[in-house]
Design a protein around this motif. Structure first.
Motif, PDB file in Angstrom:
ATOM      1  N   ASN A   1       0.923  -1.086  -0.152  1.00 58.93           N
ATOM      2  CA  ASN A   1       0.030   0.004   0.007  1.00 58.93           C
ATOM      3  C   ASN A   1       0.823   1.331  -0.028  1.00 58.93           C
ATOM      4  OD1 ASN A   1      -1.604   2.233   1.578  1.00 58.93           O
ATOM      5  ND2 ASN A   1      -3.218   0.864   0.860  1.00 58.93           N
ATOM      6  N   GLY A   2       0.621   2.104  -0.875  1.00 60.76           N
ATOM      7  CA  GLY A   2       1.523   3.228  -0.880  1.00 60.76           C
ATOM      8  C   GLY A   2       1.917   3.537  -2.585  1.00 60.76           C
ATOM      9  N   THR A   3       2.780   4.612  -2.383  1.00 61.41           N
ATOM     10  CA  THR A   3       3.398   5.196  -3.794  1.00 61.41           C
ATOM     11  C   THR A   3       4.667   4.380  -4.148  1.00 61.41           C
ATOM     12  OG1 THR A   3       2.737   7.208  -3.073  1.00 61.41           O
ATOM     13  CG2 THR A   3       4.525   7.119  -4.878  1.00 61.41           C
ATOM     14  N   VAL A   4       4.754   4.065  -5.408  1.00 59.64           N
ATOM     15  CA  VAL A   4       5.897   3.675  -6.043  1.00 59.64           C
ATOM     16  C   VAL A   4       6.796   4.565  -6.843  1.00 59.64           C
ATOM     17  CG1 VAL A   4       7.135   1.765  -7.421  1.00 59.64           C
ATOM     18  CG2 VAL A   4       5.065   1.344  -5.907  1.00 59.64           C
ATOM     19  N   SER A   5       7.928   5.032  -6.514  1.00 58.38           N
ATOM     20  CA  SER A   5       8.737   5.841  -7.600  1.00 58.38           C
ATOM     21  C   SER A   5      10.193   6.006  -7.216  1.00 58.38           C
ATOM     22  CB  SER A   5       8.199   7.462  -7.208  1.00 58.38           C
ATOM     23  OG  SER A   5       8.536   7.953  -6.059  1.00 58.38           O
ATOM     24  N   ASP A   6      10.882   6.536  -7.994  1.00 57.27           N
ATOM     25  CA  ASP A   6      12.406   6.577  -7.813  1.00 57.27           C
ATOM     26  C   ASP A   6      12.792   6.925  -6.171  1.00 57.27           C
ATOM     27  OD1 ASP A   6      12.592   6.085 -10.441  1.00 57.27           O
ATOM     28  OD2 ASP A   6      12.863   8.261 -11.039  1.00 57.27           O
ATOM     29  N   ASN A   7      11.841   7.586  -5.747  1.00 56.90           N
ATOM     30  CA  ASN A   7      12.336   8.177  -4.264  1.00 56.90           C
ATOM     31  C   ASN A   7      11.473   7.451  -2.996  1.00 56.90           C
ATOM     32  OD1 ASN A   7      14.265  10.005  -5.403  1.00 56.90           O
ATOM     33  ND2 ASN A   7      12.596  11.197  -5.732  1.00 56.90           N
ATOM     34  N   GLU A   8      10.409   6.602  -3.461  1.00 61.22           N
ATOM     35  CA  GLU A   8       9.518   6.186  -2.493  1.00 61.22           C
ATOM     36  C   GLU A   8       9.119   4.763  -2.859  1.00 61.22           C
ATOM     37  OE1 GLU A   8       6.239   9.028  -1.300  1.00 61.22           O
ATOM     38  OE2 GLU A   8       6.480   9.759  -3.204  1.00 61.22           O
ATOM     39  N   LEU A   9       8.830   4.011  -1.701  1.00 57.36           N
ATOM     40  CA  LEU A   9       8.438   2.721  -1.571  1.00 57.36           C
ATOM     41  C   LEU A   9       7.267   2.427  -0.901  1.00 57.36           C
ATOM     42  CD1 LEU A   9      11.731   0.881  -0.758  1.00 57.36           C
ATOM     43  CD2 LEU A   9      10.636   0.995  -3.134  1.00 57.36           C
ATOM     44  N   PRO A  10       6.229   1.738  -1.481  1.00 58.92           N
ATOM     45  CA  PRO A  10       5.125   1.494  -0.631  1.00 58.92           C
ATOM     46  C   PRO A  10       5.452   0.694   0.617  1.00 58.92           C
ATOM     47  CG  PRO A  10       5.226  -0.168  -2.442  1.00 58.92           C
ATOM     48  CD  PRO A  10       6.318   0.719  -2.520  1.00 58.92           C
TER      49      PRO A  10
ATOM     50  N   GLY B   1       4.983 -15.441  12.159  1.00 63.43           N
ATOM     51  CA  GLY B   1       5.487 -14.280  12.285  1.00 63.43           C
ATOM     52  C   GLY B   1       5.059 -13.140  11.280  1.00 63.43           C
ATOM     53  N   LYS B   2       5.474 -12.050  11.688  1.00 60.64           N
ATOM     54  CA  LYS B   2       5.091 -10.992  10.577  1.00 60.64           C
ATOM     55  C   LYS B   2       6.354  -9.860  10.400  1.00 60.64           C
ATOM     56  CE  LYS B   2       3.171  -8.161  14.535  1.00 60.64           C
ATOM     57  NZ  LYS B   2       2.134  -7.337  14.938  1.00 60.64           N
ATOM     58  N   ILE B   3       6.232  -9.544   9.075  1.00 58.05           N
ATOM     59  CA  ILE B   3       7.547  -8.747   8.595  1.00 58.05           C
ATOM     60  C   ILE B   3       7.042  -7.321   7.731  1.00 58.05           C
ATOM     61  CG2 ILE B   3       9.476  -8.803   6.972  1.00 58.05           C
ATOM     62  CD1 ILE B   3       9.243 -11.596   7.259  1.00 58.05           C
ATOM     63  N   SER B   4       7.475  -6.483   8.022  1.00 59.23           N
ATOM     64  CA  SER B   4       7.024  -5.121   7.546  1.00 59.23           C
ATOM     65  C   SER B   4       8.165  -4.035   7.227  1.00 59.23           C
ATOM     66  CB  SER B   4       6.042  -4.434   8.384  1.00 59.23           C
ATOM     67  OG  SER B   4       5.632  -3.248   7.868  1.00 59.23           O
ATOM     68  N   ASN B   5       8.075  -3.168   6.458  1.00 58.91           N
ATOM     69  CA  ASN B   5       9.058  -2.328   6.013  1.00 58.91           C
ATOM     70  C   ASN B   5       8.846  -1.112   7.040  1.00 58.91           C
ATOM     71  OD1 ASN B   5       7.014  -1.382   4.347  1.00 58.91           O
ATOM     72  ND2 ASN B   5       8.359  -0.906   2.720  1.00 58.91           N
ATOM     73  N   GLY B   6       7.568  -1.033   7.554  1.00 58.42           N
ATOM     74  CA  GLY B   6       7.096   0.038   8.581  1.00 58.42           C
ATOM     75  C   GLY B   6       6.631   1.253   7.970  1.00 58.42           C
ATOM     76  N   ILE B   7       6.276   2.057   8.949  1.00 58.31           N
ATOM     77  CA  ILE B   7       5.549   3.421   8.514  1.00 58.31           C
ATOM     78  C   ILE B   7       6.523   4.317   7.746  1.00 58.31           C
ATOM     79  CG2 ILE B   7       6.276   4.606  10.574  1.00 58.31           C
ATOM     80  CD1 ILE B   7       3.174   5.809  10.527  1.00 58.31           C
ATOM     81  N   LEU B   8       7.667   4.258   7.913  1.00 61.94           N
ATOM     82  CA  LEU B   8       8.706   4.980   7.325  1.00 61.94           C
ATOM     83  C   LEU B   8       9.133   4.402   5.684  1.00 61.94           C
ATOM     84  CD1 LEU B   8      11.196   5.911  10.008  1.00 61.94           C
ATOM     85  CD2 LEU B   8       9.524   7.298   9.081  1.00 61.94           C
ATOM     86  N   ARG B   9       8.578   3.003   5.641  1.00 58.96           N
ATOM     87  CA  ARG B   9       9.107   2.297   4.404  1.00 58.96           C
ATOM     88  C   ARG B   9      10.597   2.459   4.087  1.00 58.96           C
ATOM     89  NH1 ARG B   9       5.102   5.869   1.045  1.00 58.96           N
ATOM     90  NH2 ARG B   9       5.799   7.286   2.530  1.00 58.96           N
ATOM     91  N   ASN B  10      11.202   2.263   5.010  1.00 58.46           N
ATOM     92  CA  ASN B  10      12.639   2.073   4.481  1.00 58.46           C
ATOM     93  C   ASN B  10      13.489   1.140   5.730  1.00 58.46           C
ATOM     94  OD1 ASN B  10      13.037   3.616   7.140  1.00 58.46           O
ATOM     95  ND2 ASN B  10      13.251   5.539   6.233  1.00 58.46           N
ATOM     96  N   ASN B  11      14.676   1.209   5.318  1.00 56.88           N
ATOM     97  CA  ASN B  11      15.250   0.197   6.310  1.00 56.88           C
ATOM     98  C   ASN B  11      15.299   0.558   7.950  1.00 56.88           C
ATOM     99  OD1 ASN B  11      16.336  -1.130   3.917  1.00 56.88           O
ATOM    100  ND2 ASN B  11      18.539  -0.324   4.061  1.00 56.88           N
ATOM    101  N   GLN B  12      14.969   1.878   8.399  1.00 57.10           N
ATOM    102  CA  GLN B  12      15.070   2.067   9.614  1.00 57.10           C
ATOM    103  C   GLN B  12      13.987   1.611  10.326  1.00 57.10           C
ATOM    104  OE1 GLN B  12      15.081   6.399  10.288  1.00 57.10           O
ATOM    105  NE2 GLN B  12      14.802   6.386  12.330  1.00 57.10           N
ATOM    106  N   SER B  13      12.821   1.554   9.452  1.00 55.43           N
ATOM    107  CA  SER B  13      11.532   1.064  10.175  1.00 55.43           C
ATOM    108  C   SER B  13      11.096  -0.592   9.803  1.00 55.43           C
ATOM    109  CB  SER B  13      10.276   2.032   9.894  1.00 55.43           C
ATOM    110  OG  SER B  13      10.137   1.890   8.528  1.00 55.43           O
TER     111      SER B  13
END
Length: 219
Positions: free
Chosen positions: A77-86, A114-126
């Protein structure tokens, strides 16, 4: 269905030997791509899917048997672009696992959830993985783990373990000097948490010891 910049996926289903996959949702094309997709992988049967793996790879790992059933559900869920990931969220469960290798003890009754997510920030940090139950057995020993990790770049971990180890079963894999006076069973309850550094230092070892608890019983 396709209308202007909207692609609506009512449902796509794929069935193969050992796998059933389903996909549904919407993809909107504008200057960016917006996604709202749900997917499932039902009854993924490892001893069927392993047939597609190169035999040379299986030989390299000494794998004689791999079995078990996995189920996956997820959403994008979310945007896909050169700078963003869903945002990507996965829930995974595995049952009736069985692994036989050439050199190590047989593993059976493998199961995890278990569960896996790239989180609310949608990056490595979250990015986070939480496994509330990870169980497996050998012929004479049992292992139970629960763990979570957060932030791929600066890995934070929280691990709990309950181990019931038969010493004789593992003596061939452990230096004699460590077990020359130990026999029978070792029962271990262990927990630790912290952040994994770029390199192991004395400070990390001190912090890890301070943040770890263990109870060991010999039978």
């Amino acid at each position: 269905n396709y209308s202007d910049s909207l692609i609506k996926i009512n449902e796509i289903g794929i069935e193969t030997d050992g796998a059933e996959l389903n996909l549904s949702g919407n993809v909107i094309y504008t200057e960016k791509i917006y996604t709202d997709i749900q997917f499932t992988g039902s009854d993924l049967i490892l001893n069927e899917l392993i047939k597609y793996a190169p035999q040379e790879l299986l030989n390299d790992f000494g794998l004689k048997k791999v079995a078990g059933t996995m189920n996956i559900t997820g959403k994008i869920n979310g945007t896909v672009s050169d700078n963003e990931l869903p945002q990507v969220d996965l829930m995974v469960s595995f049952n009736d696992g069985h692994i036989i290798t050439a050199d190590y003890p047989e593993l059976k009754n493998i199961r995890f959830k278990g569960k896996i997510s790239n989180g609310i920030l949608r990056n490595n940090q979250s990015t986070q993985a939480d496994f509330e139950a990870f169980h497996f057995e050998t012929n004479k020993s049992k292992f139970d783990f629960a763990f979570s990790i957060l932030d791929i770049d600066h890995l934070k971990y929280n691990i709990r373990a309950n181990l019931d180890i038969d010493v004789e079963e593992f003596k061939p894999f452990i230096p004699d000097t460590l077990l020359e006076s130990v026999n029978g069973k070792i029962i271990v309850q262990f927990s630790t948490k912290g952040m994994l550094p770029d390199s192991i230092s004395e400070k990390f070892i001190d912090d890890a010891m301070a943040n770890s608890k263990a109870q060991i019983e010999f039978k």
